[in-house]
Write an enzyme that holds these catalytic residues in place. Structure first.
Site, PDB file in Angstrom:
ATOM      1  N   HIS A   1     101.624  -9.328  42.030  1.00 65.56           N
ATOM      2  CA  HIS A   1     100.780  -8.701  41.017  1.00 65.56           C
ATOM      3  C   HIS A   1      99.987  -9.770  40.269  1.00 65.56           C
ATOM      4  O   HIS A   1     100.536 -10.769  39.820  1.00 65.56           O
ATOM      5  CB  HIS A   1     101.645  -7.900  40.052  1.00 65.56           C
ATOM      6  CG  HIS A   1     100.865  -7.089  39.087  1.00 65.56           C
ATOM      7  ND1 HIS A   1     101.259  -6.889  37.798  1.00 65.56           N
ATOM      8  CD2 HIS A   1      99.698  -6.410  39.223  1.00 65.56           C
ATOM      9  CE1 HIS A   1     100.384  -6.131  37.168  1.00 65.56           C
ATOM     10  NE2 HIS A   1      99.423  -5.821  38.016  1.00 65.56           N
TER      11      HIS A   1
ATOM     12  N   ASP B   1      81.666 -15.481  51.660  1.00 67.57           N
ATOM     13  CA  ASP B   1      80.669 -15.485  52.732  1.00 67.57           C
ATOM     14  C   ASP B   1      80.789 -16.752  53.574  1.00 67.57           C
ATOM     15  O   ASP B   1      81.543 -17.671  53.245  1.00 67.57           O
ATOM     16  CB  ASP B   1      79.262 -15.298  52.164  1.00 67.57           C
ATOM     17  CG  ASP B   1      78.860 -16.369  51.168  1.00 67.57           C
ATOM     18  OD1 ASP B   1      79.163 -17.558  51.385  1.00 67.57           O
ATOM     19  OD2 ASP B   1      78.205 -16.012  50.164  1.00 67.57           O
TER      20      ASP B   1
END
Length: 163
Positions: free
Chosen positions: A20, A28
């Site tokens: 969590h 990219d």
């Protein structure tokens, strides 16, 4: 052989290791980084695999509570901006400056997934979440008020718990 889900061994393992509030950067093809153990390079050639395909696959296996994109993405790469929102409609959207992705985001990311995305502003920080109802259901109490909105978003978009 695995029947469904993510087949890439490193990516599947990385998702299993996310806790969590851990951050996974999905970037990219042009993202500058050192190639170290936490880097999962999926890029094959320009555009393959594309950003949204990778994010859709990750969504199948990972609870994403929030995501952040570069603050200039909304104006300069609306395809990525809108596409990420479509992939994670139940996650809280946010923005970070480009410098954050190359500095604090890079340092603090547990994993970095390089796609073949061939575009500017194609970086996304995924913040790992929890299945709210199940997580708090084991306490014997109710879901705290501060989490009811998150749970309602999960339910609205079909993410009700662990299958």
């Amino acid at each position: 052989m695995r029947r469904k889900g993510i087949l890439n061994v490193k990516l599947g393992r990385a998702i299993s290791e996310m806790g969590h509030d851990d951050i996974m950067l999905v970037v990219d093809a042009g993202y500058p980084m050192a190639y170290e153990d936490r880097v999962i390079d999926l890029a094959l050639c320009p555009g393959v695999p594309d950003l949204l395909t990778v994010l859709r696959a990750i969504r199948q296996d990972m609870w994403v509570e929030a995501y952040h994109m570069i603050d200039d993405a909304k104006a300069n790469n609306p395809n990525a901006w809108n596409g990420v929102a479509d992939v994670f409609p139940d996650a809280l959207p946010g923005v970070k400056p480009n410098a954050w992705f190359h500095e604090d985001g890079y340092r603090n990311a547990k994993f970095i997934v390089r796609t073949g995305a061939w575009m500017p502003w194609g970086n996304v920080a995924l913040v790992s979440g929890i299945p709210v109802q199940e997580w708090f259901g084991n306490t014997g109490g109710t879901v705290p008020d501060s989490w009811t909105e998150r749970h309602a978003l999960n339910v609205k978009h079909g993410m009700t718990g662990v299958e």
